[in-house]
Design an enzyme around this catalytic site. Structure first.
Site, short mmCIF file in Angstrom:
data_model
loop_
_atom_site.label_atom_id
_atom_site.label_comp_id
_atom_site.label_asym_id
_atom_site.label_seq_id
_atom_site.Cartn_x
_atom_site.Cartn_y
_atom_site.Cartn_z
CG PHE A 121 -1.91 1.20 1.12
CD1 PHE A 121 -3.07 1.10 0.37
CD2 PHE A 121 -1.62 2.41 1.74
CE1 PHE A 121 -3.94 2.18 0.26
CE2 PHE A 121 -2.48 3.49 1.63
CZ PHE A 121 -3.64 3.38 0.89
CG ASP A 159 5.47 3.78 2.03
OD1 ASP A 159 5.40 4.44 3.09
OD2 ASP A 159 4.54 3.71 1.21
CE LYS A 207 -1.42 6.34 7.00
NZ LYS A 207 -1.01 5.32 6.04
C1 LIG Z 1 -1.15 5.56 4.56
C2 LIG Z 1 -0.02 5.13 3.72
C3 LIG Z 1 0.31 5.82 2.53
C4 LIG Z 1 -0.52 6.96 1.98
O1 LIG Z 1 -0.61 8.05 2.83
P1 LIG Z 1 -1.78 9.14 2.62
O2 LIG Z 1 -1.45 10.21 3.62
O3 LIG Z 1 -3.08 8.46 2.90
O4 LIG Z 1 -1.67 9.62 1.21
C5 LIG Z 1 1.42 5.38 1.83
N1 LIG Z 1 2.15 4.36 2.26
C6 LIG Z 1 1.86 3.67 3.38
C7 LIG Z 1 2.74 2.54 3.82
C8 LIG Z 1 0.75 4.03 4.15
O5 LIG Z 1 0.43 3.32 5.23
#
Ligand SMILES: *Cc1c(COP(=O)(O)O)cnc(C)c1O
Length: 405
Positions: A141, A226, A255
């Site tokens: 994700f 990420d 986040k």
């Molecule tokens: C939540 C998330 C994203 C995307 O972040 P947004 O602020 O919702 O655009 C990307 N990578 C990971 C691993 C995430 O958990």
């Protein structure tokens, strides 16, 4: 008092139904708790997908936010502000990276990382024009923008949103042989989550990340992690990479960087990657604004001052141990690290959504990921007594599915 039905109906009438919320209407929050319109209290085991690591209405963050908002909010990067450089310096020092490019949402940090990796591939590695490839993992994700969705293996995330940008290659997660086999002279980067969060709290085998780092190093491919969800103490170390003593070439954070109050994200990298950017190459109207920089700086400082990373490690171990004592046929497995835990639910007994609905009735809020995993990711400020209370409620909830006549 507006009823849940009226609120649901209004939201559905005027808002696109791109979420399926639990039937609860929240009005205020403090620390690990949130309250609904009828003053029912809930323990927040969701933390807004790990964005609220510092707890709701953290007094230091509220003070910083209001002070900075009245001082200077947004000026754009057309001018310098006194807030940005100190924030970037702190962020780089804590994460061991050379440089950072501030954005707002996680998806934008991912987009920035893709652009940076491609630019590096053409200008430093010498990949032929428009040939750069980025390797990503099934079950990933990386957000909801078109590029992030282009990287996804999830059919629903992609359906009817094409055509997608090219240049992404999917391999299985936790498979270093696939990584070796897929790398070629055009490979710019391997983008990977140290633990797949939205994918269902999937923890790879021991040494996976360090082996990936070694493979990438041997082939002159960037390892980009990420850590939008796993970073900033969530898994019990500052970065989840730290568990494997891996220093990636690039890193996405988001986040919790915004202290649960404001969207702040960044792509960080080695100097040789981010120094390719020149004025006009990339930008964001809000990225790195003084308000964002002040809040994120304070959010980082609180992680240190309040020893939240250590607390995440300790409370994570404590909660995992407590969950592992539970006896229920609903539990297939319990996984995760630090305060990013998931209970895999046996679909023969219940969906994860049903478990979340019954947890809500017992005062715990969380959300399933995929159909089978109940995520448990409270604010990093949580303590033992709240965990004891929560595990008790989780146990009663699981029993309620099997004790029925
Ligand atoms: C939540 C998330 C994203 C995307 O972040 P947004 O602020 O919702 O655009 C990307 N990578 C990971 C691993 C995430 O958990």
């Amino acid at each position: 008092m507006t009823s849940i039905n009226a609120i649901e109906t209004a939201e559905r009438r005027f808002g696109a139904s791109n979420y399926h919320p639990l039937p609860v209407v929240l009005t205020h929050g403090e620390g690990c708790y949130v309250w609904d319109t009828e003053e029912h209290r809930y323990l927040d085991m969701m933390s807004a997908y790990s964005a609220v690591s510092h707890g709701h209405a953290n007094p230091r963050l509220i003070a910083t936010m209001t002070r900075q908002a009245s001082q200077l909010g947004v000026v754009s990067r057309a001018f310098y502000s006194d807030q940005l450089a100190p924030f970037l310096e702190k962020l780089c020092n804590l994460s061991g990276m050379d440089m950072a490019l501030p954005m707002n949402t996680g998806s934008e940090a991912v987009e920035t990382g893709i652009k940076a990796a491609r630019k590096w591939a053409y200008e430093v590695k010498g990949v032929a024009p428009d040939k750069a490839e980025i390797i990503v993992c099934r079950g990933n994700f990386h957000g909801r923008t078109i590029a992030a969705v282009a990287m996804s293996s999830e059919a629903q995330y992609r359906k009817n949103f094409g055509p997608f940008p090219d240049g992404f290659r999917l391999i299985d997660y936790n498979d270093t042989e696939a990584l070796k086999a897929t790398i070629n002279e055009n490979t710019a980067a391997f983008i990977v989550e140290p633990i797949q969060g939205e994918g269902g709290i999937i923890v790879p085998g021991k040494g996976y990340l360090s082996q990936c780092a070694e493979i990438c190093r041997q082939h002159n491919v960037l390892l980009i992690c990420d850590e939008i969800q796993t970073g900033l103490g969530r898994t019990g170390s500052f970065l989840a990479c730290d568990h494997d003593a891996v220093r990636p070439d690039g890193l996405m954070l988001g986040k919790a960087l915004g202290g649960g109050l404001y969207p702040v994200s960044a792509f960080l990298a080695r100097r040789s990657i981010l120094d390719r950017f020149t004025p006009g190459d990339h930008g964001s109207t809000f990225g790195g604004n003084p308000l964002a920089a002040a809040i994120a700086s304070e959010a980082l400082q609180i992680l240190i001052d309040d020893a939240l990373i250590d607390n995440s490690a300790k409370m994570g171990r404590y909660m995992a141990a407590a969950l592992n004592t539970l006896q229920s046929p609903l539990i297939t497995s319990i996984r995760g690290r630090g305060l990013l835990l998931g209970i895999e639910i046996n679909p023969q007994h219940a969906t994860a959504r049903q478990v979340c609905e019954r947890l809500m009735e017992r005062g715990i809020l969380t959300k399933e990921t995929h159909n089978t995993v109940v995520r448990l990711a409270p604010p990093l400020i949580i303590d033992k007594s709240k965990i004891d209370w929560a595990v008790d409620r989780i146990n009663a909830t699981l029993q309620s599915f099997t004790n029925q006549p």
